[in-house]
Scaffold this motif. Sequence first.
Motif, short mmCIF file in Angstrom:
data_model
loop_
_atom_site.label_atom_id
_atom_site.label_comp_id
_atom_site.label_asym_id
_atom_site.label_seq_id
_atom_site.Cartn_x
_atom_site.Cartn_y
_atom_site.Cartn_z
N TRP A 106 0.86 -1.17 0.00
CA TRP A 106 0.00 0.00 0.00
C TRP A 106 0.90 1.23 0.00
O TRP A 106 2.10 1.11 0.21
CB TRP A 106 -0.91 -0.01 1.25
CG TRP A 106 -2.16 0.83 1.13
CD1 TRP A 106 -2.30 2.13 1.51
CD2 TRP A 106 -3.41 0.44 0.58
NE1 TRP A 106 -3.57 2.57 1.25
CE2 TRP A 106 -4.28 1.56 0.67
CE3 TRP A 106 -3.90 -0.73 0.03
CZ2 TRP A 106 -5.61 1.52 0.23
CZ3 TRP A 106 -5.22 -0.76 -0.41
CH2 TRP A 106 -6.05 0.35 -0.31
N THR A 107 0.30 2.37 -0.24
CA THR A 107 1.10 3.59 -0.19
C THR A 107 1.75 3.73 1.19
O THR A 107 1.07 3.80 2.21
CB THR A 107 0.21 4.82 -0.46
OG1 THR A 107 -0.42 4.67 -1.73
CG2 THR A 107 1.06 6.09 -0.46
N GLY A 108 3.08 3.74 1.20
CA GLY A 108 3.80 3.89 2.46
C GLY A 108 3.95 2.61 3.26
O GLY A 108 4.49 2.63 4.37
N VAL A 109 3.50 1.46 2.70
CA VAL A 109 3.57 0.20 3.42
C VAL A 109 4.29 -0.86 2.57
O VAL A 109 3.85 -1.16 1.45
CB VAL A 109 2.16 -0.32 3.80
CG1 VAL A 109 2.28 -1.65 4.57
CG2 VAL A 109 1.41 0.71 4.62
N LEU A 110 5.36 -1.42 3.11
CA LEU A 110 6.11 -2.47 2.43
C LEU A 110 5.97 -3.78 3.21
O LEU A 110 5.65 -3.77 4.40
CB LEU A 110 7.60 -2.12 2.35
CG LEU A 110 7.97 -0.84 1.60
CD1 LEU A 110 9.47 -0.59 1.71
CD2 LEU A 110 7.55 -0.91 0.14
N ALA A 111 6.19 -4.91 2.54
CA ALA A 111 6.14 -6.20 3.20
C ALA A 111 7.24 -7.10 2.67
O ALA A 111 7.57 -7.07 1.49
CB ALA A 111 4.78 -6.87 2.99
N VAL A 112 7.79 -7.91 3.58
CA VAL A 112 8.79 -8.91 3.20
C VAL A 112 8.32 -10.26 3.74
O VAL A 112 8.40 -10.51 4.94
CB VAL A 112 10.18 -8.59 3.80
CG1 VAL A 112 11.19 -9.66 3.36
CG2 VAL A 112 10.65 -7.22 3.36
N ILE A 114 6.36 -4.42 6.97
CA ILE A 114 5.86 -5.64 7.61
C ILE A 114 6.81 -6.78 7.28
O ILE A 114 7.09 -7.04 6.11
CB ILE A 114 4.44 -5.99 7.11
CG1 ILE A 114 3.46 -4.86 7.42
CG2 ILE A 114 3.96 -7.30 7.74
CD1 ILE A 114 2.09 -5.04 6.78
N ILE A 115 7.31 -7.46 8.31
CA ILE A 115 8.12 -8.65 8.11
C ILE A 115 7.26 -9.85 8.49
O ILE A 115 6.91 -10.02 9.67
CB ILE A 115 9.40 -8.61 8.97
CG1 ILE A 115 10.26 -7.41 8.60
CG2 ILE A 115 10.19 -9.90 8.79
CD1 ILE A 115 11.51 -7.26 9.44
#
Length: 281
Positions: free
Chosen positions: A164-170, A201-202
Amino acid sequence: MKREQEALLAIVSEEESGILDEWIKESGVPESRRRAVTDEATQLLRAFRAGLRAGADPAVLRDERWADLTHSLQALSSSRAAQGQKAGDTSRFVLAFKRPLLALAQKRLAADPALLMDTVWAISALVDQMAQLTVTTYQETREAVITRQQEELLELSTPVIKLWTGVLAVPMIGTLDSSRTQMVMEALLQKIVETESGLAIIDITGVPTVDTLVAQHLLKTVSAIRLMGADCIISGIRPQIAQTIVHLGIDLQGIMTKATLADALALALERTGWRIVAQAA
């Protein structure tokens, strides 16, 4: 130049056609590959002859005057390794070169037993080193391929996704170790800079076990993310993992954790000021 070197040079210079024919026959290659193998043998034989003319010592393949021959052998082994052929096949092909040389040496030097013995020794020493070089090159080539594939798999197994805008995930899958954690950290920090994201988010749903070492890797990653001015949520905390963390006495205070990636995304959206509302039926 020693007498045996002169004798060997005379053999390969005057008997090239016969040597090639016997070499290919001895190697036992199928008819479909005979032309390609003949080209390979011709290149090796000419490099062999060039080294002898330069006065290279048959007992020392590392002699720089054998450079053309060693390069040809390495190229041959690497090429065959890339085609999926076995190291033993290439080694046997090179060793097949010995038989026609020995036969010609015996025929031409029978009247001089001392020279014959020295020439036979020179042939055996040099061709054996040639075969060993192809095996060594094959192993190095295969190891390089395996290392590259491992690196590619690591990259594939640790993608950084913009949710999402401003939200990353691994999403983490498999065992975490120091090298992999470092790769994840570098990729994630770079993506934070590129996307100017404030939250990562990990997800450790795919991590089979969490021990003290894994927890330390996670804490280091979270610390690095915070130093970049972003925050972090760890998702995928299953009941077994929660119990393990408690038993190990690992302190995750101050770190946001969620049971599922969906819960983590919902929290991330809330933290970044977004609110998702179900559309009325």
